[in-house]
Write a protein that holds these residues in place. Structure first.
Motif, PDB file in Angstrom:
ATOM      1  N   SER A   1       0.872  -1.184   0.000  1.00 57.35           N
ATOM      2  CA  SER A   1       0.000   0.000   0.000  1.00 57.35           C
ATOM      3  C   SER A   1       0.903   1.227   0.000  1.00 57.35           C
ATOM      4  O   SER A   1       1.851   1.316   0.779  1.00 57.35           O
TER       5      SER A   1
ATOM      6  N   ILE B   1      -1.724  -0.289  -8.898  1.00 56.05           N
ATOM      7  CA  ILE B   1      -3.190  -0.228  -8.825  1.00 56.05           C
ATOM      8  C   ILE B   1      -3.574   1.135  -8.260  1.00 56.05           C
ATOM      9  O   ILE B   1      -3.126   1.510  -7.175  1.00 56.05           O
TER      10      ILE B   1
ATOM     11  N   ARG C   1      -8.064   2.229   2.227  1.00 61.55           N
ATOM     12  CA  ARG C   1      -8.104   3.558   1.634  1.00 61.55           C
ATOM     13  C   ARG C   1      -6.715   4.064   1.213  1.00 61.55           C
ATOM     14  O   ARG C   1      -6.472   5.262   1.140  1.00 61.55           O
TER      15      ARG C   1
ATOM     16  N   ASN D   1      -5.938   3.240  -6.374  1.00 57.65           N
ATOM     17  CA  ASN D   1      -7.036   3.002  -5.428  1.00 57.65           C
ATOM     18  C   ASN D   1      -7.559   4.315  -4.862  1.00 57.65           C
ATOM     19  O   ASN D   1      -8.223   4.338  -3.826  1.00 57.65           O
TER      20      ASN D   1
ATOM     21  N   SER E   1     -11.146   4.983  -3.629  1.00 50.73           N
ATOM     22  CA  SER E   1     -11.607   4.434  -2.347  1.00 50.73           C
ATOM     23  C   SER E   1     -11.772   5.528  -1.300  1.00 50.73           C
ATOM     24  O   SER E   1     -12.536   5.400  -0.356  1.00 50.73           O
TER      25      SER E   1
ATOM     26  N   MET F   1      -9.096  -6.120  -5.525  1.00 50.96           N
ATOM     27  CA  MET F   1      -8.148  -5.715  -6.578  1.00 50.96           C
ATOM     28  C   MET F   1      -6.768  -6.341  -6.346  1.00 50.96           C
ATOM     29  O   MET F   1      -6.114  -6.785  -7.294  1.00 50.96           O
TER      30      MET F   1
ATOM     31  N   TYR G   1      -2.522   4.057  -3.524  1.00 49.28           N
ATOM     32  CA  TYR G   1      -2.108   3.118  -4.580  1.00 49.28           C
ATOM     33  C   TYR G   1      -1.680   1.791  -3.956  1.00 49.28           C
ATOM     34  O   TYR G   1      -1.369   1.716  -2.762  1.00 49.28           O
TER      35      TYR G   1
ATOM     36  N   ASN H   1     -13.139  -3.695  -1.520  1.00 49.04           N
ATOM     37  CA  ASN H   1     -12.772  -3.371  -2.889  1.00 49.04           C
ATOM     38  C   ASN H   1     -11.254  -3.472  -3.092  1.00 49.04           C
ATOM     39  O   ASN H   1     -10.778  -4.057  -4.070  1.00 49.04           O
ATOM     40  N   ALA H   2     -10.505  -2.898  -2.161  1.00 44.12           N
ATOM     41  CA  ALA H   2      -9.039  -2.913  -2.276  1.00 44.12           C
ATOM     42  C   ALA H   2      -8.513  -4.349  -2.239  1.00 44.12           C
ATOM     43  O   ALA H   2      -7.664  -4.732  -3.049  1.00 44.12           O
TER      44      ALA H   2
END
Lengths: 152, 278
Positions: free
Chosen positions: A6, A40, A22, A42, A45, A59, A25, A55-56
């Protein structure tokens, strides 16, 4: 092998985003050669009212990563990562480069449960994520809501 | 006539006013406690509960023998209550808002309906008053569907006589769900900067619905003139001021409706109902 980290940005010099769901990326890195193989985005979010972690995690699961390095993971995201067979290292900080080096040095410890509680909760026998609750690491998730971790 | 009693701020006296209205009308009264997180009008009205039913929301359950992991259910869900990755599908029923989208988009007929209890609806009689209330399950985040269901239980659409709805505090969905399709909204406030601040928020919420609105100042005599001046500026009718009094506070503290102790208050509320109905 792929590692998802993250991140607040998109380079090896970016900082690890302490939030999983949250995070801005996810940087997907190949630890063999320290190359970024995918990013990715993100950021959406941060506008989402609910379910950012779900959701994260979805992905990240779809990215083919086998390990996640991050700050804190909530119970729903953790359940998904677990179901996808992805190992989680939490309480990671510093730059992406530093996080990767620390992981490669073998000092990282894999999490057995989420780091904070869900912002909403209800009995749901089929999903299994609440089996994880109560295993938080004695810290809040910074949400100032209902999500206070209990000690173990 | 359907009158909703609302406020932005909590503790202004919504339930006090709603109960006063219910006890002061000459018409047949239906009382609906829509503050399903903290329904406490029953403390004043002391109804005899005659019936109850649990209320469930439909949520997705997955028949994995049929699922082909296409992800359509995941993609249509705005609340991430279903997710699919690889050959794994997971549901999160407490995220579900029961829109039914996942049932509709599934071409494999793999999404079947499960039920999630969110609370209970109770009804009974408080003297001549028809009494209804919803009680949200502790920890449940979604109160709006229960509020809608409580109103349905009263046969809201066809209801004759006077219906009083006690709204929850705030400015979001639960309040909107309560006041929607009513004829008049009474906003209860107190004459303080706190009361004024939240009254402004509540008034702007209700104004989006276009329902006639008026203000009652509770605990009048303390605080400042901010609320009064603001109502004047906005052209928002000030319907009544309930003076701050030791007797009222003392009655409230014992769970006694203040119309029982404040001389002439019942008549004032009765006049107010007549005036609103006109």
């Amino acid at each position: 092998m792929k590692i998802a980290i993250s991140s607040t940005g998109t380079t090896m010099e970016s900082n690890v985003d302490p939030r999983f769901g949250r995070a801005s990326y996810f940087v997907i890195v190949d630890p063999e050669n320290s190359q970024i193989v995918d990013v990715i985005d993100n950021r959406a979010s941060q506008e989402a009212a609910h379910g950012a972690g779900i959701n994260a995690a979805t992905m990240v699961a779809q990215s083919g990563a086998e390990v996640v390095l991050t700050g804190r993971v909530g119970p729903k995201a953790f359940a998904i990562l677990q179901a996808a067979g992805i190992k989680v290292v939490s309480e990671v900080s510093g730059t992406i480069q530093e996080a990767l080096e620390a992981f490669r040095s073998g000092s990282a410890e894999f999490s057995h449960g989420p780091d904070c509680h869900a912002h909403t909760s209800s009995p749901s026998p089929r999903t299994g994520w609440q089996a994880e609750s109560g295993q938080g690491k004695n810290r809040g998730c910074g949400c100032q809501g209902k999500g206070k971790g209990r000690g173990r | 006539m359907k009158i909703a009693v609302a406020s932005g701020k909590g503790g202004t006296g919504k339930t006090t006013v709603a109960v006063c209205l219910a006890l002061s009308s000459g018409q047949p009264v239906t009382f609906v406690d829509c503050d399903v997180e903290e329904p406490n009008s029953h403390i004043f009205l002391r109804p005899e509960i005659e019936g109850s039913r649990k209320f469930h929301l439909p949520v997705p359950g997955i028949d994995e023998s049929r699922c082909n992991y296409c992800g359509k259910c995941r993609d249509i869900c705005r609340f991430n209550a279903v997710t699919v990755f690889g050959k794994t599908i997971m549901t999160f029923p407490d995220m579900c808002h029961s829109c039914g989208g996942c049932f509709l988009v599934c071409e494999q007929d793999a999404v079947r309906e499960e039920r999630r209890n969110i609370g209970v609806i109770e009804w009974g009689k408080a003297g001549e008053i028809d009494f209804f209330q919803g009680k949200l399950r502790i920890g449940e985040a979604m109160s709006s569907p229960l509020i809608k269901e409580v109103k349905k239980q009263t046969l809201f659409e066809e209801k004759k006589g006077l219906t009083i709805l006690d709204a929850p505090p705030g400015t979001s969905c639960p309040v909107i769900k309560t006041v929607r399709d009513t004829d008049f909204v009474i906003l209860v406030t107190e004459p303080t900067p706190f009361g004024l601040h939240d009254l402004k928020l509540a008034a702007s919420t209700i104004s989006t619905l276009g329902i006639p609105t008026g203000v009652i100042i509770n605990k009048s005599g303390v605080g400042d003139l901010g609320v009064k001046n603001w109502c004047k500026d906005q052209g928002l009718p000030l319907l009544m001021e309930i003076p701050f009094s030791r007797e009222a506070a003392s009655a409230y503290a014992k769970g006694v409706p203040i119309v029982e102790v404040e001389h002439g208050l019942k008549e004032k509320f009765n006049e107010l109902i007549e005036e609103i109905s006109r």
